[in-house]
Design a protein around this motif. Structure first.
Motif, mmCIF file in Angstrom:
data_model
loop_
_atom_site.group_PDB
_atom_site.id
_atom_site.type_symbol
_atom_site.label_atom_id
_atom_site.label_comp_id
_atom_site.label_asym_id
_atom_site.label_seq_id
_atom_site.Cartn_x
_atom_site.Cartn_y
_atom_site.Cartn_z
ATOM 1 N N GLU A 19 24.135 -13.937 -40.238
ATOM 2 C CA GLU A 19 23.263 -12.949 -40.883
ATOM 3 C C GLU A 19 22.284 -12.303 -39.909
ATOM 4 N N GLY A 20 22.092 -11.004 -40.056
ATOM 5 C CA GLY A 20 21.126 -10.293 -39.241
ATOM 6 C C GLY A 20 21.741 -9.669 -38.001
ATOM 7 N N ALA A 21 21.083 -8.615 -37.498
ATOM 8 C CA ALA A 21 21.620 -7.849 -36.371
ATOM 9 C C ALA A 21 21.844 -8.691 -35.126
ATOM 10 N N LYS A 22 20.867 -9.518 -34.744
ATOM 11 C CA LYS A 22 20.981 -10.321 -33.521
ATOM 12 C C LYS A 22 22.136 -11.315 -33.617
ATOM 13 N N CYS A 23 22.188 -12.018 -34.740
ATOM 14 C CA CYS A 23 23.226 -13.027 -34.924
ATOM 15 C C CYS A 23 24.617 -12.389 -34.971
ATOM 16 N N TRP B 122 21.556 0.284 -42.555
ATOM 17 C CA TRP B 122 21.735 -0.649 -41.436
ATOM 18 C C TRP B 122 22.921 -0.222 -40.588
ATOM 19 N N ALA B 123 23.997 0.140 -41.228
ATOM 20 C CA ALA B 123 25.210 0.548 -40.506
ATOM 21 C C ALA B 123 24.945 1.764 -39.631
ATOM 22 N N GLU B 124 24.191 2.715 -40.146
ATOM 23 C CA GLU B 124 23.898 3.935 -39.382
ATOM 24 C C GLU B 124 23.036 3.648 -38.159
ATOM 25 N N SER B 125 22.252 2.586 -38.203
ATOM 26 C CA SER B 125 21.378 2.250 -37.071
ATOM 27 C C SER B 125 22.015 1.253 -36.110
ATOM 28 N N HIS B 126 23.220 0.786 -36.433
ATOM 29 C CA HIS B 126 23.923 -0.163 -35.567
ATOM 30 C C HIS B 126 25.379 0.277 -35.363
ATOM 31 N N PRO B 127 25.575 1.475 -34.797
ATOM 32 C CA PRO B 127 26.937 2.010 -34.655
ATOM 33 C C PRO B 127 27.843 1.165 -33.762
ATOM 34 N N ASP B 128 27.274 0.489 -32.749
ATOM 35 C CA ASP B 128 28.104 -0.328 -31.851
ATOM 36 C C ASP B 128 28.736 -1.499 -32.604
ATOM 37 N N ILE B 129 27.960 -2.121 -33.485
ATOM 38 C CA ILE B 129 28.490 -3.242 -34.263
ATOM 39 C C ILE B 129 29.531 -2.745 -35.264
ATOM 40 N N ILE B 130 29.246 -1.626 -35.887
ATOM 41 C CA ILE B 130 30.198 -1.058 -36.848
ATOM 42 C C ILE B 130 31.526 -0.729 -36.159
ATOM 43 N N LYS B 131 31.455 -0.230 -34.946
ATOM 44 C CA LYS B 131 32.677 0.089 -34.194
ATOM 45 C C LYS B 131 33.483 -1.175 -33.927
ATOM 46 N N LYS B 132 32.802 -2.262 -33.558
ATOM 47 C CA LYS B 132 33.484 -3.522 -33.282
ATOM 48 C C LYS B 132 34.074 -4.138 -34.551
ATOM 49 N N ALA B 133 33.498 -3.787 -35.705
ATOM 50 C CA ALA B 133 34.019 -4.308 -36.967
ATOM 51 C C ALA B 133 35.388 -3.727 -37.293
ATOM 52 N N ASP B 134 35.722 -2.642 -36.663
ATOM 53 C CA ASP B 134 37.065 -2.054 -36.727
ATOM 54 C C ASP B 134 37.589 -1.878 -38.157
ATOM 55 N N GLY B 135 36.747 -1.274 -38.969
ATOM 56 C CA GLY B 135 37.184 -0.954 -40.327
ATOM 57 C C GLY B 135 36.952 -2.032 -41.364
ATOM 58 N N GLN C 105 18.580 -10.569 -44.647
ATOM 59 C CA GLN C 105 18.759 -9.488 -43.694
ATOM 60 C C GLN C 105 19.532 -8.349 -44.364
ATOM 61 N N SER C 106 19.756 -7.277 -43.613
ATOM 62 C CA SER C 106 20.449 -6.112 -44.163
ATOM 63 C C SER C 106 21.936 -6.101 -43.842
ATOM 64 N N ALA C 107 22.439 -7.217 -43.300
ATOM 65 C CA ALA C 107 23.865 -7.309 -42.997
ATOM 66 C C ALA C 107 24.293 -8.765 -42.914
ATOM 67 N N ILE C 108 25.503 -9.025 -43.348
ATOM 68 C CA ILE C 108 26.116 -10.350 -43.263
ATOM 69 C C ILE C 108 27.538 -10.180 -42.733
ATOM 70 N N ALA C 109 27.864 -10.918 -41.690
ATOM 71 C CA ALA C 109 29.235 -10.936 -41.182
ATOM 72 C C ALA C 109 29.884 -12.232 -41.634
ATOM 73 N N VAL C 110 31.095 -12.130 -42.135
ATOM 74 C CA VAL C 110 31.857 -13.316 -42.553
ATOM 75 C C VAL C 110 33.058 -13.453 -41.628
ATOM 76 N N TYR C 111 33.190 -14.638 -41.016
ATOM 77 C CA TYR C 111 34.256 -14.893 -40.047
ATOM 78 C C TYR C 111 35.154 -16.031 -40.501
ATOM 79 N N GLU C 112 36.347 -16.060 -39.940
ATOM 80 C CA GLU C 112 37.237 -17.191 -40.144
ATOM 81 C C GLU C 112 36.814 -18.335 -39.221
ATOM 82 N N ILE C 113 36.806 -19.549 -39.741
ATOM 83 C CA ILE C 113 36.476 -20.719 -38.925
ATOM 84 C C ILE C 113 37.636 -20.987 -37.962
ATOM 85 N N PRO C 114 37.374 -21.017 -36.658
ATOM 86 C CA PRO C 114 38.459 -21.242 -35.690
ATOM 87 C C PRO C 114 38.920 -22.698 -35.675
ATOM 88 N N ASN C 115 40.135 -22.905 -35.258
ATOM 89 C CA ASN C 115 40.665 -24.258 -35.076
ATOM 90 C C ASN C 115 40.709 -24.553 -33.580
#
Length: 253
Positions: free
Chosen positions: A29-33, A52-65, A85-95
């Motif tokens: 959660e959050g821009a830094k994290c 939030w997305a408009e102010s963090h274009p680099d992260i949005i680009k990496k999100a790739d859709g 925070q104004s954003a939450i990223a959800v990831y797959e837990i790696p093995n």
């Protein structure tokens, strides 16, 4: 991606370990994290307000859709933080696969029952700073994918791998030196420390368990310099880890 009630409930449920494990997902959660973790894990989805997305274009680009625009109210309902925070990223837990032979010739950590998420996150930051890339953990150690741990690692979770295992069984199989911190060990500043080995750190209240202690060949202690005056009973485990690892690395200089 559309935020349905089922998806919102799923993301909210990731606050609990059992749901993280059953879904194979964790959140940051959050821009830094998010900036520290995106690109290091397989992204399930990025949930953010349009502002939030408009102010963090680099992260949005990496999100790739993989972006879902949501309201602040929805984010509050999905968040694990007291102040969402104004954003939450959800990831797959790696093995991760642990190859014991890969530990030869280098320094690694082992954690025996570390419970506090903040301590675990700080230990991961310490490991990252001192070039330790693998940490072995007992099953009783706090879950690294806990949102509080993810936050506390300050990005180290992207580089340091945590391996949950039967710690006593692993210790029995290891052939490199095994060190542990105890109140009655040898003064760490006088000990002969090697460039390879496993450093075991124990539970905040009970220290290293008897099951693991019997495999530790080198017992170390960080001496107190209180000169006989009343002092704290012990050091915080995250601080003790930093001091211990720093002393090992100092011997390489």
């Amino acid at each position: 991606m559309e935020l349905t009630n089922a998806l919102r409930k799923l993301i909210s449920s990731l606050n609990e370990r059992k749901h993280r494990r059953s879904h194979g997902l964790f959140k940051a959660e959050g821009a830094k994290c998010i900036a520290d973790t995106i690109g290091s894990f397989q992204l399930f989805g990025l949930f953010a307000t349009l502002e939030w997305a408009e102010s963090h274009p680099d992260i949005i680009k990496k999100a790739d859709g993989h972006v879902c625009y949501v309201s602040s109210r929805d984010l509050t309902r999905m968040s694990s933080l007291t102040t969402p925070q104004s954003a939450i990223a959800v990831y797959e837990i790696p093995n991760y696969t642990l190859n014991l032979e890969s530990l030869d010739g280098r320094l690694s950590l082992a954690l025996d029952g570390i419970q506090d998420p903040g301590n675990l996150g700080t230990i991961m930051r310490t490991a990252d700073w001192f070039g330790i890339s693998d940490i072995l953990c007992s099953h009783s150690t706090a879950d690294v994918w806990n949102p509080k741990v993810v936050q506390a690692t300050m990005g180290a979770i992207s580089r340091v791998k945590m391996h949950y295992c039967d710690l006593s069984e692993i210790m029995r199989a290891i052939r490199i030196p095994i060190y542990g911190t105890f109140l009655d060990g040898e003064n760490i500043y006088e000990a002969n420390l090697t460039a390879e080995g496993i450093i075991v750190m124990g539970n905040e209240g009970n220290g290293i368990s008897d099951e693991v202690s019997k495999y530790i060949g080198h017992r170390l202690t960080i001496p107190s310099f209180s000169n006989g005056n009343v002092t704290s009973e012990s050091l915080n485990v995250a601080i003790a880890t930093a001091i211990t690892v720093s002393e090992f690395r100092r011997h390489l200089i």
